[in-house]
Design a protein around this motif. Structure first.
Motif, PDB file in Angstrom:
ATOM      1  N   GLY A  65      -5.852   7.320 -19.386  1.00 44.06           N
ATOM      2  CA  GLY A  65      -6.215   6.719 -18.223  1.00 44.06           C
ATOM      3  C   GLY A  65      -5.374   5.524 -17.964  1.00 44.06           C
ATOM      4  N   ALA A  66      -4.902   4.855 -19.082  1.00 43.05           N
ATOM      5  CA  ALA A  66      -4.069   3.702 -18.738  1.00 43.05           C
ATOM      6  C   ALA A  66      -2.733   4.082 -18.520  1.00 43.05           C
ATOM      7  CB  ALA A  66      -3.881   2.814 -20.402  1.00 43.05           C
ATOM      8  N   LEU A  67      -2.354   5.485 -18.693  1.00 40.38           N
ATOM      9  CA  LEU A  67      -1.190   6.040 -18.508  1.00 40.38           C
ATOM     10  C   LEU A  67      -1.113   6.258 -16.840  1.00 40.38           C
ATOM     11  CD1 LEU A  67       1.867   6.762 -19.343  1.00 40.38           C
ATOM     12  CD2 LEU A  67       0.824   9.285 -19.761  1.00 40.38           C
ATOM     13  N   ALA A  68      -2.094   6.578 -16.446  1.00 42.69           N
ATOM     14  CA  ALA A  68      -2.225   6.969 -14.924  1.00 42.69           C
ATOM     15  C   ALA A  68      -2.277   5.638 -14.186  1.00 42.69           C
ATOM     16  CB  ALA A  68      -3.731   7.642 -14.796  1.00 42.69           C
ATOM     17  N   VAL A  69      -3.111   4.628 -14.696  1.00 39.96           N
ATOM     18  CA  VAL A  69      -3.009   3.441 -13.981  1.00 39.96           C
ATOM     19  C   VAL A  69      -1.474   2.780 -13.821  1.00 39.96           C
ATOM     20  CG1 VAL A  69      -3.776   1.006 -13.948  1.00 39.96           C
ATOM     21  CG2 VAL A  69      -5.467   2.846 -14.537  1.00 39.96           C
ATOM     22  N   TYR A  71       1.146   4.542 -13.930  1.00 44.67           N
ATOM     23  CA  TYR A  71       1.963   5.405 -12.882  1.00 44.67           C
ATOM     24  C   TYR A  71       1.415   4.862 -11.456  1.00 44.67           C
ATOM     25  CZ  TYR A  71       4.580   8.457 -15.687  1.00 44.67           C
ATOM     26  OH  TYR A  71       5.705   9.198 -16.545  1.00 44.67           O
ATOM     27  N   LEU A  72       0.169   4.635 -11.349  1.00 49.90           N
ATOM     28  CA  LEU A  72      -0.086   4.280  -9.743  1.00 49.90           C
ATOM     29  C   LEU A  72       0.441   2.950  -9.452  1.00 49.90           C
ATOM     30  CD1 LEU A  72      -2.202   4.928  -7.515  1.00 49.90           C
ATOM     31  CD2 LEU A  72      -3.767   3.494  -8.735  1.00 49.90           C
ATOM     32  N   ILE A  73       0.442   1.895 -10.488  1.00 48.89           N
ATOM     33  CA  ILE A  73       1.071   0.651 -10.108  1.00 48.89           C
ATOM     34  C   ILE A  73       2.462   0.663  -9.836  1.00 48.89           C
ATOM     35  CG2 ILE A  73       1.540  -1.621 -11.002  1.00 48.89           C
ATOM     36  CD1 ILE A  73      -1.157  -1.360 -12.518  1.00 48.89           C
ATOM     37  N   LEU A  74       3.142   1.213 -10.780  1.00 48.49           N
ATOM     38  CA  LEU A  74       4.602   1.537 -10.492  1.00 48.49           C
ATOM     39  C   LEU A  74       4.910   2.443  -9.297  1.00 48.49           C
ATOM     40  CD1 LEU A  74       6.226   4.386 -11.453  1.00 48.49           C
ATOM     41  CD2 LEU A  74       5.339   3.815 -13.588  1.00 48.49           C
ATOM     42  N   SER A  75       4.276   3.348  -8.936  1.00 49.27           N
ATOM     43  CA  SER A  75       4.578   4.230  -7.910  1.00 49.27           C
ATOM     44  C   SER A  75       4.469   3.377  -6.347  1.00 49.27           C
ATOM     45  CB  SER A  75       3.619   5.158  -7.731  1.00 49.27           C
ATOM     46  OG  SER A  75       3.774   6.108  -6.414  1.00 49.27           O
ATOM     47  N   PHE A  76       3.453   2.436  -6.275  1.00 51.01           N
ATOM     48  CA  PHE A  76       3.090   1.828  -5.143  1.00 51.01           C
ATOM     49  C   PHE A  76       4.262   0.689  -5.209  1.00 51.01           C
ATOM     50  CE2 PHE A  76      -0.630   4.032  -4.654  1.00 51.01           C
ATOM     51  CZ  PHE A  76      -0.755   4.104  -3.271  1.00 51.01           C
ATOM     52  N   SER A  77       4.555   0.180  -6.255  1.00 53.57           N
ATOM     53  CA  SER A  77       5.491  -0.980  -6.346  1.00 53.57           C
ATOM     54  C   SER A  77       6.685  -0.634  -5.903  1.00 53.57           C
ATOM     55  CB  SER A  77       5.532  -1.621  -7.927  1.00 53.57           C
ATOM     56  OG  SER A  77       4.612  -2.206  -8.062  1.00 53.57           O
ATOM     57  N   PHE A  78       7.375   0.617  -6.375  1.00 53.66           N
ATOM     58  CA  PHE A  78       8.485   0.816  -5.750  1.00 53.66           C
ATOM     59  C   PHE A  78       8.460   1.253  -4.142  1.00 53.66           C
ATOM     60  CE2 PHE A  78      10.976   4.735  -4.541  1.00 53.66           C
ATOM     61  CZ  PHE A  78      12.198   4.415  -5.220  1.00 53.66           C
ATOM     62  N   ARG A  79       7.351   1.847  -3.849  1.00 50.44           N
ATOM     63  CA  ARG A  79       7.322   2.252  -2.557  1.00 50.44           C
ATOM     64  C   ARG A  79       7.386   0.884  -1.653  1.00 50.44           C
ATOM     65  NH1 ARG A  79       2.026   4.971   0.637  1.00 50.44           N
ATOM     66  NH2 ARG A  79       2.873   4.792   2.827  1.00 50.44           N
ATOM     67  N   PHE A  80       6.617  -0.049  -1.686  1.00 51.68           N
ATOM     68  CA  PHE A  80       6.783  -1.243  -0.725  1.00 51.68           C
ATOM     69  C   PHE A  80       7.781  -2.074  -1.385  1.00 51.68           C
ATOM     70  CE2 PHE A  80       2.172   0.109  -0.603  1.00 51.68           C
ATOM     71  CZ  PHE A  80       2.077   0.152   0.568  1.00 51.68           C
ATOM     72  N   GLY A  81       8.301  -2.138  -2.717  1.00 52.35           N
ATOM     73  CA  GLY A  81       9.403  -2.867  -2.755  1.00 52.35           C
ATOM     74  C   GLY A  81      10.768  -2.384  -2.213  1.00 52.35           C
ATOM     75  N   ALA A  82      10.863  -0.941  -2.120  1.00 50.80           N
ATOM     76  CA  ALA A  82      12.069  -0.649  -1.589  1.00 50.80           C
ATOM     77  C   ALA A  82      12.063  -0.833  -0.120  1.00 50.80           C
ATOM     78  CB  ALA A  82      11.965   1.074  -1.769  1.00 50.80           C
ATOM     79  N   ARG A  83      10.800  -0.688   0.721  1.00 46.84           N
ATOM     80  CA  ARG A  83      10.650  -1.004   1.952  1.00 46.84           C
ATOM     81  C   ARG A  83      11.289  -2.411   2.310  1.00 46.84           C
ATOM     82  NH1 ARG A  83       5.041   0.129   4.741  1.00 46.84           N
ATOM     83  NH2 ARG A  83       5.448   2.174   4.284  1.00 46.84           N
ATOM     84  N   ALA A  84      10.906  -3.250   1.478  1.00 48.11           N
ATOM     85  CA  ALA A  84      10.996  -4.756   1.573  1.00 48.11           C
ATOM     86  C   ALA A  84      12.822  -4.818   1.504  1.00 48.11           C
ATOM     87  CB  ALA A  84      10.574  -5.749   0.808  1.00 48.11           C
ATOM     88  N   GLY A  85      13.075  -4.208   0.615  1.00 42.99           N
ATOM     89  CA  GLY A  85      14.664  -4.395   0.337  1.00 42.99           C
ATOM     90  C   GLY A  85      15.402  -3.782   1.552  1.00 42.99           C
ATOM     91  N   GLU A  86      15.104  -2.569   2.038  1.00 43.49           N
ATOM     92  CA  GLU A  86      15.783  -2.025   3.247  1.00 43.49           C
ATOM     93  C   GLU A  86      15.675  -2.759   4.289  1.00 43.49           C
ATOM     94  OE1 GLU A  86      17.822   0.401   3.239  1.00 43.49           O
ATOM     95  OE2 GLU A  86      17.485   1.477   1.295  1.00 43.49           O
ATOM     96  N   ARG A  87      14.488  -3.230   4.510  1.00 44.93           N
ATOM     97  CA  ARG A  87      14.104  -3.935   5.624  1.00 44.93           C
ATOM     98  C   ARG A  87      15.009  -5.259   5.657  1.00 44.93           C
ATOM     99  NH1 ARG A  87       8.666  -4.337   5.760  1.00 44.93           N
ATOM    100  NH2 ARG A  87       8.872  -6.401   4.486  1.00 44.93           N
ATOM    101  N   ALA A  88      15.447  -6.048   4.546  1.00 47.45           N
ATOM    102  CA  ALA A  88      16.218  -7.089   4.220  1.00 47.45           C
ATOM    103  C   ALA A  88      17.619  -6.672   4.399  1.00 47.45           C
ATOM    104  CB  ALA A  88      16.118  -7.642   3.056  1.00 47.45           C
ATOM    105  N   SER A  89      18.059  -5.784   4.107  1.00 47.79           N
ATOM    106  CA  SER A  89      19.333  -5.103   4.465  1.00 47.79           C
ATOM    107  C   SER A  89      19.667  -4.753   5.765  1.00 47.79           C
ATOM    108  CB  SER A  89      19.724  -3.661   3.462  1.00 47.79           C
ATOM    109  OG  SER A  89      19.518  -3.861   2.186  1.00 47.79           O
ATOM    110  N   GLU A  90      18.845  -4.130   6.524  1.00 46.69           N
ATOM    111  CA  GLU A  90      18.932  -3.855   7.953  1.00 46.69           C
ATOM    112  C   GLU A  90      18.990  -4.908   8.785  1.00 46.69           C
ATOM    113  OE1 GLU A  90      20.008  -1.110   9.170  1.00 46.69           O
ATOM    114  OE2 GLU A  90      19.850  -0.162   7.119  1.00 46.69           O
ATOM    115  N   ALA A  91      17.839  -5.799   8.407  1.00 50.41           N
ATOM    116  CA  ALA A  91      17.848  -7.078   9.300  1.00 50.41           C
ATOM    117  C   ALA A  91      18.990  -8.099   9.037  1.00 50.41           C
ATOM    118  CB  ALA A  91      16.605  -8.151   8.894  1.00 50.41           C
ATOM    119  N   ALA A  92      19.697  -8.210   7.866  1.00 53.14           N
ATOM    120  CA  ALA A  92      21.046  -8.983   7.463  1.00 53.14           C
ATOM    121  C   ALA A  92      22.216  -8.246   8.298  1.00 53.14           C
ATOM    122  CB  ALA A  92      21.135  -9.020   5.977  1.00 53.14           C
TER     123      ALA A  92
END
Length: 585
Positions: A65-69, A71-92
């Motif tokens: 269960g700890a492993l599943a949690v 994976y859940l945290i790292l998956s959502f962190s990657f998704r929204f972190g990559a979105r913020a990074g790409e937004r910063a790149s395109e805006a710049a």
């Protein structure tokens, strides 16, 4: 901007600082993602030690269960972190494109000197993209460093020697990667310069394709482009080889480092200093660290390319203006433009009191001009005959304030042009070049693009003969015009461009050979139309056309950079052989 303009480091810094919120958010989420990734082999090791080796089903469910949690945290962190990074790149990148376009279109000029249009396009696209991508690279760099730090902490908890190997080896690998990126940075800059030059040559050849075919110069043009393209390819291959060499060497060093970590962990397990689960965690962490270490190698090349592109962009942004901004205002209680951003800025198109339109040149020395005197009062149509095209070009540049006289003065309503902002000058004096371009859109859109609020579009089209052009098209004035007006003939383009200039209705209109591509009947109609529509306005016709010169009030003959005669067209035809040679031969 000149010497006080931004450097490549300034451009890079602004691109990052302007997007610091998204960069910070992306970095935080990216760090969370990598910390979760590092936690995965640790949890697997705990599953081995506390569940599998003991046969404990409860512990197995707990740590699964700890492993599943994780994976859940790292998956959502990657998704929204990559979105913020790409937004910063395109805006710049978008911000840089806006800055470049603003600098290139600045009325003071200077940014496009010596630059081909295709080269400027490459700057505003590929170079801006590479600089903007530095924001995403920073997000990934923070993520990778977090992964290395988390891996080192977990390894220290397993075994101090393992943790020390990672903590001491990682900075060494990063430093070596930075050194290996230096040749790539140099070659990347050369690659972009060659690619921009090739794009500029290609755009230039496409624009002049009809002319090249007409004079049978296709073979020479192809040979020229082939040589330029070959140079660009050579520069690209050099940059690619440098990048491949850098990545290959860093990957080999990284593999050696990971093998060393695995070797140390295996020896510790063999001696019983760490458990089986801890060995599994150590090997898993060592394999996991291969990703962030390889990523740091790639990031070094991204930063190198970003620095090279930032330097190229800075060179344009820091280009000195062709003419000083000027701090004065046009004569009258209000100017033709309204300053909005402090000294040196103006917003065009804000109506105010119109300039009277009295133009006077006194002893102007500029380019090939050697002491030219010229006076054009409101309501006059003054012709200028310059047998040497260089004299005509120099005069047009002075009147449009694209260059200031080396000596002498050019005045508008008694105020020197050098004392005015270039935008104010061009709001009052419109220099309509002989080779003016049209734009994509309808014919009507082209004519009304710069029209004054009180302009009579129909009258402008009739005076220029553009109404006949509209009548010959399938949808009249609503007919679409392709890029640069290539769907129209040369004469049609010329008449539409003239209609646009007349519709602008400036106090002073300077026309350079506005009817060279039309027949004699149309030219006579255009001459009469210009004379009629420009009543009470100042008009200067720089031409050798006798039909146009016949409707002027007087003609100024410029020879050898000096005014050699001033009189009515008919008087000059009768009395001067050199004038007859210039306009009748």
């Amino acid at each position: 901007m000149g010497a006080g303009g931004p450097s490549g480091r300034d451009v890079l810094g602004r691109a990052v600082k302007g997007q610091w919120r998204d960069v910070a958010l992306g970095s935080a989420l990216g760090a969370g993602h990598q910390a979760g990734e590092a936690l995965v082999p640790v949890i697997i090791g705990l599953v081995v030690d506390r569940a599998v080796s003991r046969g404990d089903g409860g512990q197995l469910l707990l740590w699964t269960g700890a492993l599943a949690v994780a994976y859940l945290i790292l998956s959502f962190s990657f998704r929204f972190g990559a979105r913020a990074g790409e937004r910063a790149s395109e805006a710049a990148a978008h911000g840089l494109r806006t800055d470049l376009v603003g600098r290139i279109l600045d009325p003071a000029g200077g940014a496009d000197d010596g630059q081909l249009p295709g080269a400027l396009t490459t700057l505003a696209t590929e170079d801006a993209r590479r600089v903007g991508a530095v924001n995403m690279a920073l997000v990934l760099a923070v993520s990778a460093l977090t992964a290395l730090l988390a891996g080192a902490v977990f390894l220290l908890r397993i075994s101090v020697p393992l943790g020390l190997v990672v903590l001491l080896g990682t900075p060494l690998l990063i430093w070596l990667g930075h050194l290996l990126s230096k040749p790539l940075e140099r070659r990347s800059e050369a690659e972009q310069e060659r690619a921009a030059h090739a794009s500029g040559i290609a755009a230039d050849l496409v624009a002049g394709l009809r002319v090249l075919k007409g004079i049978g110069a296709e073979t020479a043009a192809v040979a020229r482009y082939r040589g330029t393209s070959r140079d660009s390819l050579t520069a690209t291959l050099r940059a690619t080889r440098a990048q491949a060499w850098q990545k290959g060497v860093v990957l080999a060093l990284t593999g050696t480092f990971i093998a060393l970590v695995a070797l140390v962990g295996g020896r510790l397990a063999a001696r019983g200093e760490i458990s089986l689960g801890e060995l599994v965690s150590a090997v898993g962490l060592a394999l996991f660290l291969l990703g962030p270490l390889s990523e740091l190698s790639w990031l070094n090349s991204e930063f190198a390319q970003g620095r090279a592109s930032a330097s190229r962009i800075a060179a344009v942004l820091a280009a000195p203006p062709a003419v000083p901004a000027g701090t004065g205002r046009p004569a009258g209680p209000e100017s033709a433009t309204t300053a909005t951003g402090g000294p040196g800025t103006a917003t065009e198109g804000v109506p105010g009191t119109r300039a009277q339109g009295h133009v006077r040149l006194r002893g102007v020395h500029y380019g090939t001009l050697a002491g030219v005197d010229l006076d054009a009062a409101p309501g006059e149509v003054v012709g200028v005959v310059a047998p040497d095209p260089a004299d005509a070009t120099a005069l047009l540049r002075c009147l449009g304030r694209r260059g200031d006289p080396d000596s002498g003065s050019a005045e508008l309503d008694g105020v020197e042009l050098t004392a005015l902002h270039p935008a104010d000058v061009r709001a009052a004096i419109l220099v309509a070049e002989h080779d003016a371009d049209l734009f994509e859109g309808t014919l009507a859109d082209n004519v009304s693009a710069a029209a004054s609020p009180t302009a009579d579009i129909a009258a402008a089209m009739a005076a220029s003969g553009a109404d006949e052009v509209a009548a010959s098209l399938p949808h009249g004035a609503r007919t679409a015009v392709t890029e640069r007006g290539r769907s129209l003939s040369g004469g049609q383009r010329q008449r539409v461009a003239l209609a646009r200039a007349l519709a602008a209705d400036p106090p002073v209109l300077v026309l350079h050979d506005p009817a060279t591509a039309v027949d004699a009947v149309t030219e006579a109609r255009i001459a009469a139309g210009i004379r009629d529509i420009r009543r009470e306005r100042t008009t200067i016709l720089v031409t050798t056309s006798p039909v146009l010169l016949a409707v002027t009030d007087r003609v100024v003959l410029v020879e050898g950079g000096r005014v050699s005669a001033t009189a009515a067209h008919t008087e000059l035809v009768r009395g001067r052989t050199d004038y007859r040679t210039a306009v009748l031969s």
